[in-house]
Design a protein around this motif. Structure first.
Motif, PDB file in Angstrom:
ATOM      1  N   LEU A 193       4.466   2.799   2.295  1.00 54.14           N
ATOM      2  CA  LEU A 193       3.404   3.965   2.275  1.00 54.14           C
ATOM      3  C   LEU A 193       4.130   5.397   1.949  1.00 54.14           C
ATOM      4  O   LEU A 193       5.418   5.658   2.418  1.00 54.14           O
ATOM      5  CB  LEU A 193       3.044   4.031   3.504  1.00 54.14           C
ATOM      6  N   ARG A 194       3.580   6.005   1.120  1.00 56.67           N
ATOM      7  CA  ARG A 194       3.859   7.294   0.894  1.00 56.67           C
ATOM      8  C   ARG A 194       2.994   8.625   1.267  1.00 56.67           C
ATOM      9  O   ARG A 194       3.497   9.792   1.769  1.00 56.67           O
ATOM     10  CB  ARG A 194       4.139   7.479  -0.808  1.00 56.67           C
ATOM     11  N   GLU A 195       1.643   8.492   1.232  1.00 58.21           N
ATOM     12  CA  GLU A 195       0.666   9.272   1.458  1.00 58.21           C
ATOM     13  C   GLU A 195      -0.708   8.894   2.025  1.00 58.21           C
ATOM     14  O   GLU A 195      -0.899   8.010   1.663  1.00 58.21           O
ATOM     15  CB  GLU A 195       0.658  10.296   0.357  1.00 58.21           C
ATOM     16  N   ILE A 196      -1.119   9.535   3.028  1.00 53.90           N
ATOM     17  CA  ILE A 196      -2.584   9.552   3.522  1.00 53.90           C
ATOM     18  C   ILE A 196      -3.366  10.942   3.349  1.00 53.90           C
ATOM     19  O   ILE A 196      -2.884  11.831   3.935  1.00 53.90           O
ATOM     20  CB  ILE A 196      -2.663   9.066   5.045  1.00 53.90           C
ATOM     21  N   ARG A 197      -4.160  10.943   2.226  1.00 51.55           N
ATOM     22  CA  ARG A 197      -4.965  12.015   2.186  1.00 51.55           C
ATOM     23  C   ARG A 197      -6.313  12.091   2.833  1.00 51.55           C
ATOM     24  O   ARG A 197      -7.127  10.942   2.484  1.00 51.55           O
ATOM     25  CB  ARG A 197      -5.223  12.280   0.940  1.00 51.55           C
ATOM     26  N   ILE A 198      -6.585  12.756   4.113  1.00 53.30           N
ATOM     27  CA  ILE A 198      -7.843  12.659   4.757  1.00 53.30           C
ATOM     28  C   ILE A 198      -8.384  14.139   5.382  1.00 53.30           C
ATOM     29  O   ILE A 198      -7.266  14.725   5.583  1.00 53.30           O
ATOM     30  CB  ILE A 198      -7.499  11.654   5.750  1.00 53.30           C
ATOM     31  N   ASN A 199      -9.619  14.047   5.734  1.00 60.15           N
ATOM     32  CA  ASN A 199      -9.923  15.386   6.607  1.00 60.15           C
ATOM     33  C   ASN A 199      -9.361  15.330   7.984  1.00 60.15           C
ATOM     34  O   ASN A 199      -9.051  14.272   8.400  1.00 60.15           O
ATOM     35  CB  ASN A 199     -11.458  15.388   6.436  1.00 60.15           C
ATOM     36  N   GLN A 200      -9.007  16.443   8.459  1.00 56.69           N
ATOM     37  CA  GLN A 200      -8.308  16.412   9.933  1.00 56.69           C
ATOM     38  C   GLN A 200      -9.056  15.825  10.960  1.00 56.69           C
ATOM     39  O   GLN A 200      -8.837  15.008  11.634  1.00 56.69           O
ATOM     40  CB  GLN A 200      -7.903  17.886  10.282  1.00 56.69           C
ATOM     41  N   LEU A 238       0.874  -1.228  -0.031  1.00 58.67           N
ATOM     42  CA  LEU A 238       0.148  -0.068  -0.017  1.00 58.67           C
ATOM     43  C   LEU A 238       0.764   1.273   0.003  1.00 58.67           C
ATOM     44  O   LEU A 238       1.833   1.555   0.889  1.00 58.67           O
ATOM     45  CB  LEU A 238      -1.005   0.054   1.191  1.00 58.67           C
ATOM     46  N   ARG A 239       0.573   2.191  -1.095  1.00 54.84           N
ATOM     47  CA  ARG A 239       1.564   3.396  -1.057  1.00 54.84           C
ATOM     48  C   ARG A 239       0.699   4.586  -0.768  1.00 54.84           C
ATOM     49  O   ARG A 239       1.156   5.654  -0.143  1.00 54.84           O
ATOM     50  CB  ARG A 239       1.932   3.375  -2.567  1.00 54.84           C
ATOM     51  N   GLN A 240      -0.482   4.513  -1.161  1.00 52.41           N
ATOM     52  CA  GLN A 240      -1.510   5.848  -0.899  1.00 52.41           C
ATOM     53  C   GLN A 240      -2.949   5.194  -0.152  1.00 52.41           C
ATOM     54  O   GLN A 240      -3.423   4.421  -0.702  1.00 52.41           O
ATOM     55  CB  GLN A 240      -1.715   6.567  -2.072  1.00 52.41           C
ATOM     56  N   ILE A 241      -3.289   6.140   0.757  1.00 55.15           N
ATOM     57  CA  ILE A 241      -4.743   5.819   1.222  1.00 55.15           C
ATOM     58  C   ILE A 241      -5.214   7.378   1.041  1.00 55.15           C
ATOM     59  O   ILE A 241      -4.768   8.294   1.564  1.00 55.15           O
ATOM     60  CB  ILE A 241      -4.733   5.522   2.803  1.00 55.15           C
ATOM     61  N   SER A 242      -6.578   7.258   0.496  1.00 58.83           N
ATOM     62  CA  SER A 242      -7.294   8.426   0.493  1.00 58.83           C
ATOM     63  C   SER A 242      -8.731   8.161   0.812  1.00 58.83           C
ATOM     64  O   SER A 242      -9.455   7.308   0.382  1.00 58.83           O
ATOM     65  CB  SER A 242      -7.294   9.312  -0.804  1.00 58.83           C
ATOM     66  N   SER A 258       2.748   6.590  14.154  1.00 61.76           N
ATOM     67  CA  SER A 258       3.590   6.026  13.091  1.00 61.76           C
ATOM     68  C   SER A 258       3.184   6.429  11.625  1.00 61.76           C
ATOM     69  O   SER A 258       4.047   7.097  10.674  1.00 61.76           O
ATOM     70  CB  SER A 258       3.843   4.708  12.992  1.00 61.76           C
ATOM     71  N   LEU A 259       1.814   6.815  11.553  1.00 59.63           N
ATOM     72  CA  LEU A 259       1.548   7.210  10.188  1.00 59.63           C
ATOM     73  C   LEU A 259       1.346   8.740   9.867  1.00 59.63           C
ATOM     74  O   LEU A 259       1.276   9.120   8.804  1.00 59.63           O
ATOM     75  CB  LEU A 259      -0.118   6.517   9.954  1.00 59.63           C
ATOM     76  N   GLU A 260       1.476   9.448  10.933  1.00 57.62           N
ATOM     77  CA  GLU A 260       1.217  10.864  11.047  1.00 57.62           C
ATOM     78  C   GLU A 260       2.036  11.508  10.046  1.00 57.62           C
ATOM     79  O   GLU A 260       1.773  12.472   9.395  1.00 57.62           O
ATOM     80  CB  GLU A 260       1.174  11.651  12.267  1.00 57.62           C
ATOM     81  N   PRO A 261       3.376  11.153   9.799  1.00 52.92           N
ATOM     82  CA  PRO A 261       4.304  11.901   9.043  1.00 52.92           C
ATOM     83  C   PRO A 261       3.720  11.886   7.631  1.00 52.92           C
ATOM     84  O   PRO A 261       4.282  12.558   6.711  1.00 52.92           O
ATOM     85  CB  PRO A 261       5.590  11.205   9.140  1.00 52.92           C
ATOM     86  N   PHE A 262       3.009  10.901   7.238  1.00 49.94           N
ATOM     87  CA  PHE A 262       2.555  10.559   5.739  1.00 49.94           C
ATOM     88  C   PHE A 262       1.017  11.460   5.482  1.00 49.94           C
ATOM     89  O   PHE A 262       0.604  11.320   4.210  1.00 49.94           O
ATOM     90  CB  PHE A 262       2.243   9.076   5.348  1.00 49.94           C
ATOM     91  N   VAL A 263       0.390  12.166   6.643  1.00 56.06           N
ATOM     92  CA  VAL A 263      -0.692  12.680   6.719  1.00 56.06           C
ATOM     93  C   VAL A 263      -0.719  14.047   5.660  1.00 56.06           C
ATOM     94  O   VAL A 263       0.008  14.729   6.256  1.00 56.06           O
ATOM     95  CB  VAL A 263      -1.672  12.799   7.882  1.00 56.06           C
TER      96      VAL A 263
END
Length: 94
Positions: free
Chosen positions: A62-69, A33-37, A85-90
């Motif tokens: 994993l490279r990026e997580i795009r989500i509403n705050q 998984l590279r991107q979650i939107s 662990s995932l916050e740097p990608f958000v």
């Protein structure tokens, strides 16, 4: 509890799913998984991700997580280190 594996999925996009509460019962593995939107899924509370190497940091793919705050802050995670662990990608959506 059910476990599902998706070893070749690179992008997970969940958009305009107002009744979605969870991806599945149990856990899921996403080794590549590279991107979650996630956008406009107001009832989504849980993402049952079992990501590789989470105890040692974020998954290497994993490279990026795009989500509403607000959604990011309300999500429940199976692993206690998942959020930190995932916050740097958000990247928060406007």
């Amino acid at each position: 509890m059910t476990h599902r594996s998706f070893p070749k999925i690179m992008n997970l996009g969940l958009r305009n799913l107002p009744e979605l509460k969870s991806i599945c019962d149990g856990t899921t593995s996403w080794d590549t998984l590279r991107q979650i939107s996630i956008d406009n899924c107001p009832k989504l509370k849980r993402i049952p991700l079992q990501l590789p190497l989470l105890d040692n940091g974020p998954p290497p793919s994993l490279r990026e997580i795009r989500i509403n705050q607000q959604m990011w802050e309300s999500l429940e995670w199976d692993h206690p280190l998942a959020r930190s662990s995932l916050e740097p990608f958000v990247k928060f959506l406007d």
